[in-house]
Design an enzyme around this catalytic site. Structure first.
Site, PDB file in Angstrom:
ATOM      1  N   GLU A 122       0.730  -1.059  -0.092  1.00 19.54           N
ATOM      2  CA  GLU A 122       0.123   0.009  -0.056  1.00 19.54           C
ATOM      3  C   GLU A 122       0.859   1.345   0.276  1.00 19.54           C
ATOM      4  O   GLU A 122       1.672   1.366   0.779  1.00 19.54           O
ATOM      5  CB  GLU A 122      -1.130   0.033   1.177  1.00 19.54           C
ATOM      6  CG  GLU A 122      -1.972   1.195   1.048  1.00 19.54           C
ATOM      7  CD  GLU A 122      -3.019   1.037   2.249  1.00 19.54           C
ATOM      8  OE1 GLU A 122      -3.940   2.136   2.139  1.00 19.54           O
ATOM      9  OE2 GLU A 122      -2.756   0.273   3.338  1.00 19.54           O
ATOM     10  N   GLY A 255       3.104   2.523  10.395  1.00 14.40           N
ATOM     11  CA  GLY A 255       2.920   1.565  11.819  1.00 14.40           C
ATOM     12  C   GLY A 255       2.638  -0.024  11.338  1.00 14.40           C
ATOM     13  O   GLY A 255       3.291  -0.912  12.267  1.00 14.40           O
ATOM     14  N   MET A 257       0.523  -2.862   8.562  1.00 13.96           N
ATOM     15  CA  MET A 257      -0.408  -2.993   7.310  1.00 13.96           C
ATOM     16  C   MET A 257      -1.212  -4.262   7.436  1.00 13.96           C
ATOM     17  O   MET A 257      -1.059  -5.421   8.014  1.00 13.96           O
ATOM     18  CB  MET A 257       0.642  -3.310   6.300  1.00 13.96           C
ATOM     19  CG  MET A 257      -0.072  -3.721   5.044  1.00 13.96           C
ATOM     20  SD  MET A 257      -0.781  -1.921   4.341  1.00 13.96           S
ATOM     21  CE  MET A 257      -2.181  -2.627   3.063  1.00 13.96           C
ATOM     22  N   GLU A 258      -2.566  -4.111   6.999  1.00 14.26           N
ATOM     23  CA  GLU A 258      -3.870  -4.918   7.304  1.00 14.26           C
ATOM     24  C   GLU A 258      -3.702  -6.012   6.255  1.00 14.26           C
ATOM     25  O   GLU A 258      -4.960  -6.482   5.943  1.00 14.26           O
ATOM     26  CB  GLU A 258      -4.852  -4.083   7.197  1.00 14.26           C
ATOM     27  CG  GLU A 258      -5.442  -3.554   5.899  1.00 14.26           C
ATOM     28  CD  GLU A 258      -5.002  -2.106   5.733  1.00 14.26           C
ATOM     29  OE1 GLU A 258      -5.732  -1.524   4.724  1.00 14.26           O
ATOM     30  OE2 GLU A 258      -4.130  -1.533   6.451  1.00 14.26           O
ATOM     31  N   ASN A 259      -2.556  -6.563   5.377  1.00 13.86           N
ATOM     32  CA  ASN A 259      -2.884  -7.461   4.341  1.00 13.86           C
ATOM     33  C   ASN A 259      -3.584  -8.606   4.880  1.00 13.86           C
ATOM     34  O   ASN A 259      -3.360  -9.008   5.934  1.00 13.86           O
ATOM     35  CB  ASN A 259      -1.577  -7.992   4.162  1.00 13.86           C
ATOM     36  CG  ASN A 259      -0.518  -6.783   3.942  1.00 13.86           C
ATOM     37  OD1 ASN A 259      -0.401  -6.124   3.146  1.00 13.86           O
ATOM     38  ND2 ASN A 259       0.493  -7.041   4.925  1.00 13.86           N
ATOM     39  N   HIS A 291      -6.969  -1.701  15.043  1.00  8.51           N
ATOM     40  CA  HIS A 291      -7.254  -1.008  13.645  1.00  8.51           C
ATOM     41  C   HIS A 291      -6.717  -2.040  12.702  1.00  8.51           C
ATOM     42  O   HIS A 291      -7.774  -1.983  11.602  1.00  8.51           O
ATOM     43  CB  HIS A 291      -6.100  -0.045  13.723  1.00  8.51           C
ATOM     44  CG  HIS A 291      -6.313   0.836  12.800  1.00  8.51           C
ATOM     45  ND1 HIS A 291      -7.015   2.127  12.544  1.00  8.51           N
ATOM     46  CD2 HIS A 291      -5.632   0.817  11.274  1.00  8.51           C
ATOM     47  CE1 HIS A 291      -7.052   2.726  11.145  1.00  8.51           C
ATOM     48  NE2 HIS A 291      -6.264   1.815  10.581  1.00  8.51           N
ATOM     49  N   GLU A 292      -5.753  -2.827  12.627  1.00  2.90           N
ATOM     50  CA  GLU A 292      -5.445  -3.435  11.366  1.00  2.90           C
ATOM     51  C   GLU A 292      -6.446  -4.773  11.319  1.00  2.90           C
ATOM     52  O   GLU A 292      -6.902  -5.112  10.309  1.00  2.90           O
ATOM     53  CB  GLU A 292      -3.845  -3.948  11.740  1.00  2.90           C
ATOM     54  CG  GLU A 292      -2.955  -2.927  11.700  1.00  2.90           C
ATOM     55  CD  GLU A 292      -3.178  -1.762  10.701  1.00  2.90           C
ATOM     56  OE1 GLU A 292      -3.295  -2.171   9.517  1.00  2.90           O
ATOM     57  OE2 GLU A 292      -2.750  -0.546  10.880  1.00  2.90           O
ATOM     58  N   HIS A 295      -9.790  -3.769   9.885  1.00  2.00           N
ATOM     59  CA  HIS A 295      -9.580  -3.627   8.565  1.00  2.00           C
ATOM     60  C   HIS A 295     -10.129  -4.848   7.794  1.00  2.00           C
ATOM     61  O   HIS A 295     -10.437  -4.843   6.626  1.00  2.00           O
ATOM     62  CB  HIS A 295      -8.215  -3.293   8.015  1.00  2.00           C
ATOM     63  CG  HIS A 295      -7.736  -1.726   7.806  1.00  2.00           C
ATOM     64  ND1 HIS A 295      -8.668  -0.807   7.334  1.00  2.00           N
ATOM     65  CD2 HIS A 295      -6.845  -1.096   8.338  1.00  2.00           C
ATOM     66  CE1 HIS A 295      -8.094   0.126   7.355  1.00  2.00           C
ATOM     67  NE2 HIS A 295      -7.142   0.212   7.795  1.00  2.00           N
ATOM     68  N   GLU A 314      -9.834   4.140   6.063  1.00  2.00           N
ATOM     69  CA  GLU A 314      -8.929   4.571   7.258  1.00  2.00           C
ATOM     70  C   GLU A 314      -9.710   5.469   8.323  1.00  2.00           C
ATOM     71  O   GLU A 314      -9.578   5.117   9.687  1.00  2.00           O
ATOM     72  CB  GLU A 314      -7.807   5.419   6.741  1.00  2.00           C
ATOM     73  CG  GLU A 314      -6.832   4.478   5.967  1.00  2.00           C
ATOM     74  CD  GLU A 314      -6.362   3.224   6.643  1.00  2.00           C
ATOM     75  OE1 GLU A 314      -6.456   3.254   7.880  1.00  2.00           O
ATOM     76  OE2 GLU A 314      -5.651   2.518   6.082  1.00  2.00           O
TER      77      GLU A 314
END
Length: 851
Positions: A122, A255, A257-259, A291-292, A295, A314
């Site tokens: 991203e 910080g 990443m929500e892969n 947060h992740e 997502h 976001e």
């Protein structure tokens, strides 16, 4: 290197992709210098597209072969991608490319971190892995085979099959390329299991390097399970794969990443132990993991159509993680912290050359719009929508949005339409919040006559770059009224302010009330109203709303510091009495009391002076703040000593909210006491500390009063092999340096053997701290400006994304005197003229220079 004069991309020019993807098969043969990536992609024409042109994005790739339906094809390759002739109907594209992960210092695409292969795709990193339509509205299931001699080979989705030196993964859920992930390395797993509400057994793992990191995963795992449980209970959203993996990576621009199924985290935001992480670290880790994870639905299952819609995923997910933290800890404290962040950082962005709407109209480099406006202001819009349409309609709209758009790439219009349908309300005026930059100001005047209290409210939003005319926006203004004795006359009610001018009336009152405005920080706006110190003191002592109570004390301190920074003044009895009353009130949450004791930052005072027509002097602001700290410490010394003793937390360390709140209050007091005891209490705490929270607080206090040399040496000796703790060691020295020594301190640390500009955490620990010391950064010598510019030019060739974000330190240049402005502009011009400047940093400098 990216083009120095690239094309501007506009929202109005969006066109659907010409080709859609049904499935993706990737094979990686890993090698530090010559990784080979084979792709097999099934394309079909998009019936909604206006064009049939076939173009794939690609950067820094060596194309080895390309085939369509098994036959070689001729391609036209450019630095940005390739084109070729294709059939009219569906076809299979096959390509083989070569990349060099070891040479990838930009940390976008596939790169290496301490011998580990990892990815960051991203926003547009996948195009550095293979040729592909690298845009979020192209979604497909991925099957990935990873071949290498690393013990652990990970990718998205569920594990399929494995063998000696290879592993295959399959992600059944269609996703855009920015959610692709791969990790390979010598890793060990901290494992657990979670059972969803419907009975799915999910294997959980946090992967770290062998060694000390293995003992820092337990809290992160508990936070992950809490997040999964919360999303089920609050939103009815379950996890949808058989595994959930998290990997800790040292070299990471963001910080986390929500892969899908394989989250990649900056090590600083997943690893924690009482000895190495502070209470703030624990809370931040808890929030970022949430947060992740959140997502998975708001970002992955439903993603954004294009990058202009970034806040759709976001802002919504920030709002969800804020609610999660409030539920686990304290909604009142969390709301104050979020409001303070908005006021100190987002309002500053809105008021400067980098101002932009929550949904921008154009960009050169999308990485430059991962901002506090898109994230935190975007979250505020979610909260305002909830207040305006009501709880039931909001929840119905949220459920409808998920049901209607699961598996789609959506827009702000799709989001708002779900809530229009759920509430029956026209939300086109609310959409202006997404389109207009700037912070709305509400100018309030009042009158009281014959038992009727009148509030006249005028709404305006100051001009911002590229937007001079602004329309009124609907603002949920939460307010109440207090009597002069502190009793509440009118409890909290929400009034919608949606016109340029409005009048509110309150009848049958026996006394002129004191208004309590913007309760709960109900909207990201500025309230402009002439008020007295007596009114503020009354609100500080008696308001029933935690935010407006905190805000009253904060405003008292801010106004006092502004006066002290521009002339002789000092703390008056009303201010000290109000502060002392909160300090002594054992019925209040210690975390709330700590927030009330915290003085406004130097940057906040500078912005306040600028907004009121005074040119701020960072050095006099710094001196005023230090002087006020001493005055407060001297006036409240006795209760401070008593309260600090009462805040000691017995037993083993725990990061729970109650314990953390007590330590926060005790350490806030320590900062004051150190101003008058020469560091005696701080030295004692440093020697006895058995956790990082107490150790860092003591070291900070000692450095601030110039007594930290021995403690600093002891800290380094103890923690020199722990890279995350050493980031704190680097940072504290610059943050606490005297103004005249700040630039020299940062320069010396940049020459330390353990400083590595290629590591974003370490670079930020020095130069983020340099920008975070306003008096030092804005020292009239200009030394800090020159030093930061030197290093940004140097970093830009290695990591444009981090260099561009760090350049925002110069965004407030217009608020200062002509001499400082000239010094900053000279450095901005020098950066702009640097040979080979990236489009990332080039865009940021151009916006600051001309905005």
């Amino acid at each position: 290197m990216k083009d120095a004069a690239p094309q501007t991309i506009h929202l109005k020019d969006y066109a659907p992709p010409a080709w859609l993807v049904d499935e993706v098969h990737l094979t990686f043969r890993l090698d530090p210098k010559k990784t080979v990536v084979r792709s097999r992609i099934r394309f079909r024409p998009n019936p909604d597209a206006e064009s049939r042109d076939f173009r794939l994005d690609g950067e820094d790739l060596t194309l080895l072969s390309a085939r369509i339906d098994g036959e070689p094809v001729n391609t036209e390759v450019t630095p940005e991608g390739l084109t070729c002739a294709v059939p009219d109907g569906p076809f299979t594209w096959e390509a083989e490319v070569e990349i060099a992960p070891e040479d990838n210092t930009a940390l976008e695409g596939l790169y290496m971190s301490n011998g580990m292969y990892c990815t960051q795709c991203e926003a547009e990193g996948f195009r550095k892995i293979t040729y592909y339509p690298d845009r979020p509205d192209v979604m497909a299931p991925f099957t990935v085979r990873v071949e290498g001699d690393q013990p652990v080979l990970l990718s998205n989705g569920n594990p399929a099959t494995t063998g000696e030196g290879w592993a295959e993964w399959h992600d059944p859920w269609p996703k855009p390329s920015y959610l692709f992930a791969l990790v390979a390395g010598d890793l060990v797993a901290h494992r657990d299991r979670f059972t969803t509400a419907s009975g799915r057994k999910v294997d959980l793992a946090i992967w770290v390097r062998p060694g000390p990191d293995e003992g820092k995963c337990a809290f992160g795992m508990e936070a992950l399970k809490a997040s999964m449980r919360w999303d089920e209970e609050v939103f009815g959203l379950e996890y949808d794969l058989d595994v959930f993996n998290i990997v800790a990576v040292d070299d990471f621009n963001m910080g986390a990443m929500e892969n899908k199924g394989l989250n990649i985290f900056n090590s600083a935001l997943i690893l924690a132990s009482p000895e190495t992480a502070t209470d703030r670290d624990y809370e931040r880790i808890e929030a970022v993991i949430a947060h992740e994870y959140f997502h998975n639905w708001t970002g992955n299952r439903i993603t954004c159509r294009d990058w202009f819609q970034l806040s759709l995923k976001e802002g919504l997910t920030v709002y969800r993680d804020q609610q999660f933290t409030g539920d686990l800890r304290s909604h009142a404290v969390k709301r104050i912290e979020d409001a303070r962040l908005m006021r100190t950082h987002q309002f500053r962005e809105d008021a400067g050359p980098l101002a932009h709407p929550v949904r921008p109209e154009s960009f050169v480099e999308i990485n430059n719009f991962y901002t506090i406006t898109v994230y935190e202001k975007g979250a505020e819009l979610i909260g305002m929508l909830r207040r305006l349409i009501g709880e039931d309609a909001w929840r119905s709209g949220m459920d409808l949005y998920i049901e209607r758009h699961d598996g789609q790439a959506c827009t702000v219009e799709d989001w708002l339409k779900a809530f229009e349908d759920a509430s029956g309300r026209d939300l086109s005026p609310f959409k202006r919040w997404y389109a207009q930059a700037g912070t709305p100001h509400l100018t309030v005047t009042d009158d009281f006559k014959d038992g009727t209290y009148i509030l006249d409210i005028k709404q305006r939003t100051p001009a911002t770059p590229e937007q001079t005319e602004k329309e009124p926006v609907p603002i949920p203004l939460a307010l109440g009224l207090l009597a002069p004795d502190g009793t509440e006359l009118v409890p909290t009610r929400i009034v919608e302010i949606d016109k340029a001018e409005q009048r509110l009336s309150f009848e049958h009152l026996h006394v002129r009330p004191v208004p309590s405005l913007l309760r709960g920080f109900s909207a990201p706006v500025v309230i402009e109203r002439e008020t007295s110190a007596a009114e503020q003191a009354l609100l500080l002592a008696h308001d029933t709303d935690p935010f407006t109570r905190w805000e009253a004390g904060h405003a008292l301190a801010r106004d006092l510091l502004a006066r002290m920074a521009t002339g002789p003044d000092g703390a008056d009895a009303a201010f000290l009495d109000g502060l002392g009353a909160v300090l002594r009130d054992d019925g209040l949450d210690p975390a709330f009391r700590a927030l009330v004791l915290a003085l406004p930052s130097e940057d906040e005072i500078a912005q306040h002076l600028h907004e009121t027509g005074t040119v701020p002097d960072p050095l006099t602001i710094h001196a005023a703040r230090e002087a006020l700290q001493v005055q407060i410490a001297e006036a409240l010394q006795d209760p401070m000593v008593r309260v600090r003793a009462a805040m000691e937390v017995p037993g083993p360390y725990s990061p729970d909210a109650d314990s953390a709140g007590k330590r926060a209050l005790g350490n806030a007091i320590l900062g004051y006491v150190s101003q008058i005891d020469g560091g005696t209490a701080a030295s004692a705490q440093f020697e006895s500390a058995d956790n990082m929270t107490q150790s860092v607080a003591a070291l900070t206090a000692l450095l601030t009063v110039g007594k930290g040399k021995d403690a600093l040496e002891a800290f380094e000796k103890k923690w020199k092999t722990d890279r995350l703790v050493m980031d704190k060691w680097f940072s504290l020295q610059v943050l606490c340096a005297a103004p005249e020594a700040t630039a020299a301190t940062a320069e010396a640390l940049a020459g330390h053997p353990d400083f590595d500009e290629k590591n974003p955490n370490r670079f930020r620990s020095v130069f983020g701290a340099l920008a975070g010391n306003p008096a030092g950064f804005h020292h009239p010598s200009g030394a800090a400006y020159r030093l930061l510019a030197d290093w940004l030019i140097r970093l830009d060739g290695l990591n444009p994304q981090t260099a561009a974000r760090m350049s925002a330190a110069f965004q407030t240049w217009r608020r200062y005197d002509p001499e400082r402005q000239a010094l900053i502009l000279a450095e901005l011009d020098r950066i702009a003229d640097a040979p080979g400047l990236s489009r990332d940093t080039g865009e940021m400098v151009a916006r600051m220079r001309t905005g």
